[in-house]
Scaffold this motif. Structure first.
Motif, PDB file in Angstrom:
ATOM      1  N   ASN A 193       0.716  -0.993  -0.134  1.00 48.91           N
ATOM      2  CA  ASN A 193      -0.122  -0.233   0.211  1.00 48.91           C
ATOM      3  C   ASN A 193       1.089   1.170  -0.090  1.00 48.91           C
ATOM      4  OD1 ASN A 193      -2.496   1.357  -0.058  1.00 48.91           O
ATOM      5  ND2 ASN A 193      -2.272   1.684   2.184  1.00 48.91           N
ATOM      6  N   ASN A 194       0.286   2.070  -0.259  1.00 40.07           N
ATOM      7  CA  ASN A 194       0.848   3.601  -0.394  1.00 40.07           C
ATOM      8  C   ASN A 194       2.298   3.478  -0.820  1.00 40.07           C
ATOM      9  OD1 ASN A 194      -0.937   5.373   1.568  1.00 40.07           O
ATOM     10  ND2 ASN A 194      -0.603   4.076   3.004  1.00 40.07           N
ATOM     11  N   TYR A 195       2.145   3.528  -2.229  1.00 41.15           N
ATOM     12  CA  TYR A 195       3.273   3.678  -3.176  1.00 41.15           C
ATOM     13  C   TYR A 195       3.845   4.463  -4.765  1.00 41.15           C
ATOM     14  CZ  TYR A 195       2.715  -1.296  -5.036  1.00 41.15           C
ATOM     15  OH  TYR A 195       1.799  -2.418  -6.183  1.00 41.15           O
ATOM     16  N   ARG A 196       4.106   4.404  -4.893  1.00 37.49           N
ATOM     17  CA  ARG A 196       4.662   4.635  -6.365  1.00 37.49           C
ATOM     18  C   ARG A 196       5.439   3.996  -7.089  1.00 37.49           C
ATOM     19  NH1 ARG A 196       0.344   6.961  -4.798  1.00 37.49           N
ATOM     20  NH2 ARG A 196      -0.901   8.423  -5.372  1.00 37.49           N
ATOM     21  N   LEU A 197       5.737   3.307  -8.497  1.00 40.39           N
ATOM     22  CA  LEU A 197       7.073   3.310  -9.203  1.00 40.39           C
ATOM     23  C   LEU A 197       6.843   3.308 -10.655  1.00 40.39           C
ATOM     24  CD1 LEU A 197       8.149   0.446  -9.420  1.00 40.39           C
ATOM     25  CD2 LEU A 197       6.587  -0.619  -9.846  1.00 40.39           C
ATOM     26  N   TYR A 198       8.202   3.855 -10.452  1.00 42.20           N
ATOM     27  CA  TYR A 198       8.457   4.775 -11.434  1.00 42.20           C
ATOM     28  C   TYR A 198       9.671   4.038 -12.470  1.00 42.20           C
ATOM     29  CZ  TYR A 198      10.192   8.317 -14.667  1.00 42.20           C
ATOM     30  OH  TYR A 198      10.424   9.892 -15.684  1.00 42.20           O
ATOM     31  N   PHE A 199       9.058   3.763 -13.854  1.00 44.81           N
ATOM     32  CA  PHE A 199       9.888   3.534 -15.099  1.00 44.81           C
ATOM     33  C   PHE A 199      10.544   4.522 -15.519  1.00 44.81           C
ATOM     34  CE2 PHE A 199       6.804   0.206 -13.583  1.00 44.81           C
ATOM     35  CZ  PHE A 199       7.921  -1.121 -13.107  1.00 44.81           C
ATOM     36  N   GLU A 200      11.999   5.031 -15.512  1.00 37.08           N
ATOM     37  CA  GLU A 200      12.496   6.107 -15.925  1.00 37.08           C
ATOM     38  C   GLU A 200      13.137   5.104 -17.866  1.00 37.08           C
ATOM     39  OE1 GLU A 200      15.927   9.679 -15.212  1.00 37.08           O
ATOM     40  OE2 GLU A 200      15.520   7.515 -14.215  1.00 37.08           O
ATOM     41  N   PRO A 201      12.762   6.259 -18.414  1.00 37.67           N
ATOM     42  CA  PRO A 201      13.756   5.646 -19.867  1.00 37.67           C
ATOM     43  C   PRO A 201      14.924   5.314 -19.749  1.00 37.67           C
ATOM     44  CG  PRO A 201      12.355   7.433 -19.954  1.00 37.67           C
ATOM     45  CD  PRO A 201      12.384   6.824 -18.684  1.00 37.67           C
ATOM     46  N   GLY A 202      15.079   4.290 -20.482  1.00 34.13           N
ATOM     47  CA  GLY A 202      16.791   2.986 -19.550  1.00 34.13           C
ATOM     48  C   GLY A 202      17.330   3.131 -18.729  1.00 34.13           C
ATOM     49  N   MET A 203      15.827   3.844 -17.166  1.00 37.53           N
ATOM     50  CA  MET A 203      16.598   3.095 -16.632  1.00 37.53           C
ATOM     51  C   MET A 203      15.841   1.369 -15.523  1.00 37.53           C
ATOM     52  SD  MET A 203      19.015   5.106 -16.001  1.00 37.53           S
ATOM     53  CE  MET A 203      19.453   5.622 -14.381  1.00 37.53           C
ATOM     54  N   LYS A 204      16.382   1.361 -14.678  1.00 35.15           N
ATOM     55  CA  LYS A 204      15.450   0.014 -13.509  1.00 35.15           C
ATOM     56  C   LYS A 204      14.375   0.992 -12.964  1.00 35.15           C
ATOM     57  CE  LYS A 204      19.202  -2.952 -14.307  1.00 35.15           C
ATOM     58  NZ  LYS A 204      20.293  -3.693 -13.508  1.00 35.15           N
TER      59      LYS A 204
END
Length: 460
Positions: A193-204
């Motif tokens: 719960n209570n999270y965000r997940l970011y997939f930056e281009p070219g990164m993990k």
């Protein structure tokens, strides 16, 4: 939207926000999300195009979200900026709120090299295998599905290899350590719960903490128990990553000095006291007392972290043949803010009692993590209920009073009944697993009590 007499935006969109514990209707003291350019172009306000006004009903100190965001950023973990504001809604004064920047393109630009990636909202108690909402970007969810599939890979070595290709492990280990150290029991690692997940281009993938208004509630919360969320559990099963995690806890220890954190908070506390005194001196006195209690818990937390940093690895429960183990040291949990949890003596025994509050919606009880080896188990308890109106909600793991393990559903006891023994059978299919036992009341009224000396776990 106005700041003083200045019109900040006449194109703004405003909506009610909040989950089960913090949501309040419009005519009460609602939490709000403000999007300044929702209905047209608008210049950013103090660098913000979108922000949240949190009513902080679950944090009467008004400091938890601010303090935790400062701790995270100081440790190199991206986190939203937080401050405070006095809020008026039309002509109605709502008092002092926690003002928090949103996870949006502005946030991504400040914290990452590129803001062109995909940002997912973890939603309410949803893990990576759920259809998470895409807040920024144009992704179709394929990389998210790949990550969930990697976490389900049965071959552990292959699982870890697949995860490492998708996730920044060093950053995630630091994220897990910080969630545990600030007692963020309602975050990703321990409650999905209570999270965000970011997939930056070219990164993990990078995980971002959210909803930190209930941190530092339990100073003794373990940083060594295995987390529940699918990625966190998989990472902690890797011996090398587990060692990295323990090293990270030790490295971060100096940042949890109670004196250091209190010095940070003093200027903020002064501003809060001044603002609250103008509204009501009694409000100011109550908030000051809560802030002092918070820093007493932080001091206790620092002592606990120091002790845990050198503690040995947890070992699985040991069972003697035909001899159940009495389970102690339960921690309280509640998804509402008016449930009453207490320990009482009655009928010659001690009971853990949970009662529904005036809201007419109770989802509360106690949890306890146990490390178990592969096998079949039975969890038992003696329960007594009075006036329990079973709360039937779509997707809920049960209704009424009952016991279970996290992630599983159960039957429930309602009405007026007991004392009666209830049982929950389950199987551990892995060689070693951390299982969370749950005893709870999901009710629209009444109370339930669980007899302390009956909370037993038996291996079949």
């Amino acid at each position: 939207v106005r700041e003083g007499d200045k019109v900040v935006s006449d194109k703004a969109g405003v909506k009610l926000k909040g989950a089960a514990g913090s949501f309040r209707p419009y005519d009460d003291r609602p939490a709000l999300t403000v999007n300044l350019d929702k209905f047209g172009d608008c210049e950013p306000w103090h660098g913000l195009s979108k922000f949240h006004l949190n009513n902080s009903v679950q944090d009467p100190s008004l400091l938890s979200e601010w303090l935790c965001s400062e701790i995270l950023r100081d440790a190199g973990q991206p986190a939203t900026r937080v401050t405070h504001a006095r809020v008026r809604l039309n002509e109605r004064s709502l008092g002092v709120y926690v003002l928090k920047e949103a996870f949006d393109e502005d946030f991504l630009k400040r914290n990452f090299a590129s803001a062109k990636g995909d940002l997912y909202d973890g939603g309410f108690c949803q893990d990576l295998d759920a259809p998470l909402q895409l807040d920024e970007g144009r992704g179709d969810g394929a990389v998210l599905r790949s990550l969930a599939e990697a976490c389900r890979e049965p071959d552990l070595k292959q699982r870890w290899s697949r995860i490492e290709q998708l996730v920044d492990i060093d950053a995630f280990v630091r994220f897990m350590a910080l969630e545990a150290m600030v007692c963020h029991w309602d975050g990703y690692s321990y409650n999905s719960n209570n999270y965000r997940l970011y997939f930056e281009p070219g990164m993990k993938a990078r995980f971002l903490a959210h909803g930190m208004d209930q941190c530092f509630q339990d100073p003794g919360m373990s940083v060594l128990d295995a987390p529940r969320a699918m990625l966190a559990a998989s990472v902690m099963r890797n011996p090398e990553w587990r060692k990295d995690y323990r090293r990270e806890v030790k490295r971060l220890l100096p940042k949890f000095s109670a004196q250091r954190l209190k010095r940070w908070a003093e200027p903020v506390q002064e501003r809060l006291s001044e603002a609250l005194k103008e509204i009501d001196p009694e409000l100011a006195a109550a908030q000051l007392a809560e802030s002092r209690a918070l820093f007493e818990r932080i001091a206790a937390r620092a002592r606990s972290l120091t002790a845990q940093s050198t503690a040995p690895e947890p070992k699985p429960l040991v069972f003697r043949k035909n001899s159940p183990v009495l389970i102690k040291d339960w921690r309280p949990m509640s998804e509402v803010d008016d449930a009453a949890l207490e320990t009482v003596d009655a009928d010659g025994a001690r009971w853990m009692r949970v009662a529904c509050g005036q809201s007419g919606r109770c989802i509360a009880g106690w949890r306890r993590g146990v490390l178990l080896t592969k096998g079949k188990y039975v969890f038992e308890a003696v329960v007594r209920v009075e006036g329990v109106v079973r709360l039937e909600e779509e997707g809920a793991p049960g209704a009424g009073a009952g016991i279970r393990i996290s992630g599983k559903s159960r039957e429930g006891v309602g009405g007026d009944d007991g004392p009666k023994k209830i049982r929950f059978a389950f199987e551990v299919t892995e060689e070693l697993a951390d299982v969370e036992l749950v005893m709870e009341l999901r009710s629209a009224g009444g109370w339930a009590a669980f007899r302390v000396d009956s909370l037993e776990l038996e291996r079949e």
